[in-house]
Design a protein around this motif. Sequence first.
Motif, PDB file in Angstrom:
ATOM      1  N   THR A 139     -51.234  -3.983 -79.811  1.00  0.00           N
ATOM      2  CA  THR A 139     -50.321  -4.905 -78.874  1.00  0.00           C
ATOM      3  C   THR A 139     -51.265  -4.984 -77.517  1.00  0.00           C
ATOM      4  OG1 THR A 139     -49.194  -3.061 -77.451  1.00  0.00           O
ATOM      5  CG2 THR A 139     -48.474  -3.558 -79.810  1.00  0.00           C
ATOM      6  N   GLU A 140     -50.666  -6.103 -76.875  1.00  0.00           N
ATOM      7  CA  GLU A 140     -51.302  -6.255 -75.430  1.00  0.00           C
ATOM      8  C   GLU A 140     -50.465  -5.394 -74.644  1.00  0.00           C
ATOM      9  OE1 GLU A 140     -50.696 -10.604 -74.641  1.00  0.00           O
ATOM     10  OE2 GLU A 140     -52.196 -11.172 -76.131  1.00  0.00           O
ATOM     11  N   LEU A 141     -50.825  -5.382 -73.275  1.00  0.00           N
ATOM     12  CA  LEU A 141     -50.018  -4.520 -72.543  1.00  0.00           C
ATOM     13  C   LEU A 141     -48.524  -5.101 -72.301  1.00  0.00           C
ATOM     14  CD1 LEU A 141     -50.352  -2.263 -70.657  1.00  0.00           C
ATOM     15  CD2 LEU A 141     -50.957  -4.135 -68.836  1.00  0.00           C
ATOM     16  N   TYR A 142     -47.597  -4.099 -72.622  1.00  0.00           N
ATOM     17  CA  TYR A 142     -46.142  -4.627 -72.286  1.00  0.00           C
ATOM     18  C   TYR A 142     -45.526  -3.443 -71.915  1.00  0.00           C
ATOM     19  CZ  TYR A 142     -45.037  -1.874 -76.604  1.00  0.00           C
ATOM     20  OH  TYR A 142     -44.716  -0.938 -77.597  1.00  0.00           O
ATOM     21  N   SER A 190     -43.593  -8.328 -71.388  1.00  0.00           N
ATOM     22  CA  SER A 190     -45.155  -8.360 -71.243  1.00  0.00           C
ATOM     23  C   SER A 190     -45.454  -7.838 -69.962  1.00  0.00           C
ATOM     24  CB  SER A 190     -45.628  -9.673 -71.765  1.00  0.00           C
ATOM     25  OG  SER A 190     -45.468 -10.584 -70.844  1.00  0.00           O
ATOM     26  N   VAL A 191     -46.695  -7.586 -69.722  1.00  0.00           N
ATOM     27  CA  VAL A 191     -47.024  -6.992 -68.241  1.00  0.00           C
ATOM     28  C   VAL A 191     -48.178  -7.661 -67.907  1.00  0.00           C
ATOM     29  CG1 VAL A 191     -47.708  -4.965 -67.117  1.00  0.00           C
ATOM     30  CG2 VAL A 191     -45.872  -4.684 -68.735  1.00  0.00           C
ATOM     31  N   GLY A 201     -38.400   4.663 -71.228  1.00  0.00           N
ATOM     32  CA  GLY A 201     -39.083   4.992 -69.797  1.00  0.00           C
ATOM     33  C   GLY A 201     -39.534   3.804 -69.118  1.00  0.00           C
ATOM     34  N   LYS A 202     -39.379   2.624 -69.616  1.00  0.00           N
ATOM     35  CA  LYS A 202     -39.637   1.539 -68.701  1.00  0.00           C
ATOM     36  C   LYS A 202     -41.207   1.430 -68.137  1.00  0.00           C
ATOM     37  CE  LYS A 202     -35.770  -0.198 -69.971  1.00  0.00           C
ATOM     38  NZ  LYS A 202     -35.477  -1.353 -70.897  1.00  0.00           N
ATOM     39  N   ARG A 203     -42.025   2.092 -68.728  1.00  0.00           N
ATOM     40  CA  ARG A 203     -43.406   2.059 -68.257  1.00  0.00           C
ATOM     41  C   ARG A 203     -44.224   1.235 -69.007  1.00  0.00           C
ATOM     42  NH1 ARG A 203     -41.732   7.593 -67.291  1.00  0.00           N
ATOM     43  NH2 ARG A 203     -42.480   8.153 -69.378  1.00  0.00           N
ATOM     44  N   PRO A 204     -45.416   0.510 -68.481  1.00  0.00           N
ATOM     45  CA  PRO A 204     -46.289  -0.147 -69.373  1.00  0.00           C
ATOM     46  C   PRO A 204     -47.498   0.478 -69.963  1.00  0.00           C
ATOM     47  CG  PRO A 204     -47.053  -0.267 -67.023  1.00  0.00           C
ATOM     48  CD  PRO A 204     -45.542   0.618 -67.122  1.00  0.00           C
ATOM     49  N   GLY A 205     -47.757   0.100 -71.226  1.00  0.00           N
ATOM     50  CA  GLY A 205     -48.846   0.622 -71.970  1.00  0.00           C
ATOM     51  C   GLY A 205     -49.192  -0.202 -73.129  1.00  0.00           C
TER      52      GLY A 205
END
Length: 262
Positions: free
Chosen positions: A181-184, A260-261, A189-193
Amino acid sequence: MKNTKKKIPFFIIIFSLLSCLVLVAIASVLWVSMTQTQRFQNKVIEASMTQISQTIIERTTQYLIPAVIVAESSASFTQTGIMEFNQSDKLETYLFNQIKPYPQLSKVYVAEKDGAFTMVYRDKNQSLHTKFVSTQDATARIKKRDAYQQIISDTIEPTDYDARTRPWFTGAKQAGERYWTELYLFFTGKRPGITASYPMYDENNAFQGVFGVDVELSQLSEFLDQQKQEHFFDVFIINEKSQIVAQSGNVVFKTYSNGSVG
């Protein structure tokens, strides 16, 4: 009147010319020597940078490759019948065994084609917890454990989570193969990765669901920061769209309404 201007002796003129020639020759030799030395130094620096870059690339690959291996090997077990979705205890144990050896993996999970979802995930203390999601009654069962992996709570709560709408699921299903995936922003946990996912098929090649493995941005950036401190280089991971996925140093990101992030 007599001209009293003295003539410069011939040997002085010759000596001066020779001195100038010697100085020019010395300067030329020094310039050539400095140029060659600079070229040599540039080659050494270039070779060193290439070696360091290769080392960092290899280490980063080794850091991320477990996510791919776990996702692909686990998905292949569906076709061989090793993994059976209707045995939740065995599935949970399997996920535990997959995530334990790799501290860089934050979550491993299976999403079936009907939306049933099973996940084992780490918290910041490295304790492992389990989440079971049923789309039929919109509930999530969450089993939390302490540092010794002893269950300290077992609760059921309502949820609107549907794995079939997540980018790792739709991407792997559409690609029919390994998918990054792209960063999202992770739902839990609501943390990006980023996520490595792989579609699952039965022995008749019918789609059964998707296996996914998460790597958090903070974990990636911490790893890259270690490489920076060792080699004194800023390190970035860039996706195929030339976007920075992770970098050494502090993690700064912006989240969008679609998850997305940037």
